[in-house]
Design a protein around this motif. Structure first.
Motif, PDB file in Angstrom:
ATOM      1  N   VAL A  59       0.864  -1.184   0.000  1.00 46.43           N
ATOM      2  CA  VAL A  59       0.000   0.000   0.000  1.00 46.43           C
ATOM      3  C   VAL A  59       0.905   1.240   0.000  1.00 46.43           C
ATOM      4  O   VAL A  59       1.642   1.479   0.959  1.00 46.43           O
ATOM      5  CB  VAL A  59      -0.930   0.034   1.231  1.00 46.43           C
ATOM      6  CG1 VAL A  59      -1.795   1.292   1.210  1.00 46.43           C
ATOM      7  CG2 VAL A  59      -1.794  -1.212   1.270  1.00 46.43           C
ATOM      8  N   VAL A  60       0.851   1.972  -1.102  1.00 51.34           N
ATOM      9  CA  VAL A  60       1.640   3.198  -1.237  1.00 51.34           C
ATOM     10  C   VAL A  60       0.687   4.313  -1.643  1.00 51.34           C
ATOM     11  O   VAL A  60      -0.109   4.154  -2.566  1.00 51.34           O
ATOM     12  CB  VAL A  60       2.744   3.046  -2.313  1.00 51.34           C
ATOM     13  CG1 VAL A  60       3.505   4.351  -2.481  1.00 51.34           C
ATOM     14  CG2 VAL A  60       3.682   1.912  -1.957  1.00 51.34           C
ATOM     15  N   ASP A  61       0.754   5.432  -0.951  1.00 54.46           N
ATOM     16  CA  ASP A  61      -0.093   6.575  -1.276  1.00 54.46           C
ATOM     17  C   ASP A  61       0.781   7.763  -1.611  1.00 54.46           C
ATOM     18  O   ASP A  61       1.842   7.954  -1.020  1.00 54.46           O
ATOM     19  CB  ASP A  61      -0.987   6.921  -0.080  1.00 54.46           C
ATOM     20  CG  ASP A  61      -1.909   5.773   0.262  1.00 54.46           C
ATOM     21  OD1 ASP A  61      -2.850   5.543  -0.514  1.00 54.46           O
ATOM     22  OD2 ASP A  61      -1.662   5.096   1.276  1.00 54.46           O
ATOM     23  N   SER A  62       0.310   8.571  -2.545  1.00 52.81           N
ATOM     24  CA  SER A  62       1.038   9.774  -2.941  1.00 52.81           C
ATOM     25  C   SER A  62       0.069  10.948  -2.937  1.00 52.81           C
ATOM     26  O   SER A  62      -0.992  10.890  -3.549  1.00 52.81           O
ATOM     27  CB  SER A  62       1.621   9.569  -4.349  1.00 52.81           C
ATOM     28  OG  SER A  62       2.284  10.742  -4.770  1.00 52.81           O
ATOM     29  N   ILE A  63       0.422  11.983  -2.228  1.00 55.15           N
ATOM     30  CA  ILE A  63      -0.405  13.184  -2.138  1.00 55.15           C
ATOM     31  C   ILE A  63       0.434  14.358  -2.635  1.00 55.15           C
ATOM     32  O   ILE A  63       1.563  14.556  -2.176  1.00 55.15           O
ATOM     33  CB  ILE A  63      -0.841  13.454  -0.672  1.00 55.15           C
ATOM     34  CG1 ILE A  63      -1.521  12.234  -0.053  1.00 55.15           C
ATOM     35  CG2 ILE A  63      -1.722  14.710  -0.601  1.00 55.15           C
ATOM     36  CD1 ILE A  63      -2.876  11.906  -0.592  1.00 55.15           C
ATOM     37  N   ASP A  64      -0.122  15.127  -3.557  1.00 53.36           N
ATOM     38  CA  ASP A  64       0.553  16.331  -4.035  1.00 53.36           C
ATOM     39  C   ASP A  64       0.402  17.416  -2.975  1.00 53.36           C
ATOM     40  O   ASP A  64      -0.725  17.756  -2.598  1.00 53.36           O
ATOM     41  CB  ASP A  64      -0.065  16.781  -5.353  1.00 53.36           C
ATOM     42  CG  ASP A  64       0.724  17.902  -6.020  1.00 53.36           C
ATOM     43  OD1 ASP A  64       1.389  18.685  -5.295  1.00 53.36           O
ATOM     44  OD2 ASP A  64       0.667  18.004  -7.246  1.00 53.36           O
ATOM     45  N   ILE A  65       1.492  17.941  -2.498  1.00 52.60           N
ATOM     46  CA  ILE A  65       1.454  18.955  -1.438  1.00 52.60           C
ATOM     47  C   ILE A  65       0.606  20.156  -1.842  1.00 52.60           C
ATOM     48  O   ILE A  65      -0.014  20.796  -0.989  1.00 52.60           O
ATOM     49  CB  ILE A  65       2.895  19.386  -1.047  1.00 52.60           C
ATOM     50  CG1 ILE A  65       2.900  20.185   0.254  1.00 52.60           C
ATOM     51  CG2 ILE A  65       3.557  20.197  -2.147  1.00 52.60           C
ATOM     52  CD1 ILE A  65       2.668  19.382   1.479  1.00 52.60           C
ATOM     53  N   GLU A  66       0.519  20.405  -3.120  1.00 48.46           N
ATOM     54  CA  GLU A  66      -0.283  21.539  -3.592  1.00 48.46           C
ATOM     55  C   GLU A  66      -1.784  21.284  -3.422  1.00 48.46           C
ATOM     56  O   GLU A  66      -2.579  22.220  -3.456  1.00 48.46           O
ATOM     57  CB  GLU A  66       0.039  21.856  -5.051  1.00 48.46           C
ATOM     58  CG  GLU A  66       1.481  22.264  -5.278  1.00 48.46           C
ATOM     59  CD  GLU A  66       1.907  23.468  -4.431  1.00 48.46           C
ATOM     60  OE1 GLU A  66       1.082  24.377  -4.227  1.00 48.46           O
ATOM     61  OE2 GLU A  66       3.054  23.496  -3.974  1.00 48.46           O
ATOM     62  N   ASP A  67      -2.176  20.021  -3.254  1.00 49.67           N
ATOM     63  CA  ASP A  67      -3.586  19.694  -3.054  1.00 49.67           C
ATOM     64  C   ASP A  67      -4.015  19.833  -1.595  1.00 49.67           C
ATOM     65  O   ASP A  67      -5.191  19.686  -1.279  1.00 49.67           O
ATOM     66  CB  ASP A  67      -3.875  18.267  -3.530  1.00 49.67           C
ATOM     67  CG  ASP A  67      -3.769  18.157  -5.040  1.00 49.67           C
ATOM     68  OD1 ASP A  67      -3.897  19.199  -5.732  1.00 49.67           O
ATOM     69  OD2 ASP A  67      -3.548  17.035  -5.525  1.00 49.67           O
ATOM     70  N   ILE A  68      -3.066  20.062  -0.696  1.00 48.03           N
ATOM     71  CA  ILE A  68      -3.395  20.268   0.711  1.00 48.03           C
ATOM     72  C   ILE A  68      -3.652  21.748   0.915  1.00 48.03           C
ATOM     73  O   ILE A  68      -2.780  22.579   0.647  1.00 48.03           O
ATOM     74  CB  ILE A  68      -2.242  19.780   1.618  1.00 48.03           C
ATOM     75  CG1 ILE A  68      -2.047  18.279   1.447  1.00 48.03           C
ATOM     76  CG2 ILE A  68      -2.512  20.142   3.075  1.00 48.03           C
ATOM     77  CD1 ILE A  68      -0.841  17.723   2.173  1.00 48.03           C
ATOM     78  N   SER A  69      -4.841  22.071   1.381  1.00 45.70           N
ATOM     79  CA  SER A  69      -5.181  23.487   1.531  1.00 45.70           C
ATOM     80  C   SER A  69      -4.389  24.128   2.674  1.00 45.70           C
ATOM     81  O   SER A  69      -3.507  24.936   2.452  1.00 45.70           O
ATOM     82  CB  SER A  69      -6.678  23.665   1.728  1.00 45.70           C
ATOM     83  OG  SER A  69      -7.118  22.898   2.822  1.00 45.70           O
ATOM     84  N   GLU A  70      -4.689  23.773   3.900  1.00 46.17           N
ATOM     85  CA  GLU A  70      -3.932  24.298   5.042  1.00 46.17           C
ATOM     86  C   GLU A  70      -3.383  23.186   5.911  1.00 46.17           C
ATOM     87  O   GLU A  70      -2.308  23.274   6.464  1.00 46.17           O
ATOM     88  CB  GLU A  70      -4.826  25.200   5.903  1.00 46.17           C
ATOM     89  CG  GLU A  70      -5.172  26.501   5.230  1.00 46.17           C
ATOM     90  CD  GLU A  70      -6.033  27.391   6.118  1.00 46.17           C
ATOM     91  OE1 GLU A  70      -5.979  27.222   7.355  1.00 46.17           O
ATOM     92  OE2 GLU A  70      -6.735  28.231   5.580  1.00 46.17           O
ATOM     93  N   LYS A  71      -4.187  22.097   6.033  1.00 40.37           N
ATOM     94  CA  LYS A  71      -3.799  21.012   6.923  1.00 40.37           C
ATOM     95  C   LYS A  71      -4.363  19.698   6.400  1.00 40.37           C
ATOM     96  O   LYS A  71      -5.475  19.665   5.872  1.00 40.37           O
ATOM     97  CB  LYS A  71      -4.348  21.289   8.327  1.00 40.37           C
ATOM     98  CG  LYS A  71      -4.017  20.241   9.341  1.00 40.37           C
ATOM     99  CD  LYS A  71      -4.416  20.672  10.730  1.00 40.37           C
ATOM    100  CE  LYS A  71      -5.831  20.293  11.055  1.00 40.37           C
ATOM    101  NZ  LYS A  71      -6.195  20.532  12.463  1.00 40.37           N
ATOM    102  N   ALA A  72      -3.615  18.633   6.537  1.00 32.96           N
ATOM    103  CA  ALA A  72      -4.092  17.291   6.209  1.00 32.96           C
ATOM    104  C   ALA A  72      -3.700  16.363   7.350  1.00 32.96           C
ATOM    105  O   ALA A  72      -2.609  16.491   7.919  1.00 32.96           O
ATOM    106  CB  ALA A  72      -3.501  16.790   4.906  1.00 32.96           C
ATOM    107  N   VAL A  73      -4.607  15.439   7.699  1.00 29.53           N
ATOM    108  CA  VAL A  73      -4.379  14.534   8.823  1.00 29.53           C
ATOM    109  C   VAL A  73      -4.374  13.105   8.285  1.00 29.53           C
ATOM    110  O   VAL A  73      -5.396  12.612   7.811  1.00 29.53           O
ATOM    111  CB  VAL A  73      -5.470  14.718   9.906  1.00 29.53           C
ATOM    112  CG1 VAL A  73      -5.172  13.843  11.114  1.00 29.53           C
ATOM    113  CG2 VAL A  73      -5.562  16.189  10.327  1.00 29.53           C
ATOM    114  N   PHE A  74      -3.234  12.466   8.349  1.00 29.87           N
ATOM    115  CA  PHE A  74      -3.053  11.142   7.758  1.00 29.87           C
ATOM    116  C   PHE A  74      -3.056  10.042   8.811  1.00 29.87           C
ATOM    117  O   PHE A  74      -2.478  10.196   9.893  1.00 29.87           O
ATOM    118  CB  PHE A  74      -1.724  11.083   6.991  1.00 29.87           C
ATOM    119  CG  PHE A  74      -1.688  12.002   5.810  1.00 29.87           C
ATOM    120  CD1 PHE A  74      -2.254  11.636   4.602  1.00 29.87           C
ATOM    121  CD2 PHE A  74      -1.113  13.260   5.909  1.00 29.87           C
ATOM    122  CE1 PHE A  74      -2.237  12.491   3.514  1.00 29.87           C
ATOM    123  CE2 PHE A  74      -1.087  14.121   4.820  1.00 29.87           C
ATOM    124  CZ  PHE A  74      -1.653  13.732   3.618  1.00 29.87           C
TER     125      PHE A  74
END
Ligand code: FES
Length: 75
Positions: free
Chosen positions: A24-39
């Motif tokens: 299981v590998v996930d990739s999130i573009d930092i530009e898609d995070i508005s102010e905060k993301a909780v993983f």
């Protein structure tokens, strides 16, 4: 170190997420995070890869202390 090589059948950390995948590998573009993301880091979230609070029930039933990774953007 014994902890590095657990089999899928015993001691698996992931109980339910994408079990048909080899990894299981996930990739999130930092530009898609508005102010905060909780993983999620407990592997119990129903909203993977994001935390949905399921770690609270896991910690209570297992006596564990896991919690999410919170990523915030600098302003
Ligand atoms: Fe897994 Fe919150 S649900 S860390």
């Amino acid at each position: 170190w014994e902890g590095c090589c657990r089999s899928k059948k015993s001691g698996a950390i992931n109980p339910q997420i994408l079990k048909s995948s080899d990894k299981v590998v996930d990739s999130i573009d930092i530009e898609d995070i508005s102010e905060k993301a909780v993983f999620c880091r407990c592997w119990r979230s129903k909203n993977w890869p994001y935390c949905d609070g399921s770690h609270n029930a896991h910690n209570k039933s297992e006596g564990d202390n896991v919690g999410p990774l919170i990523v915030t953007k600098k302003k």
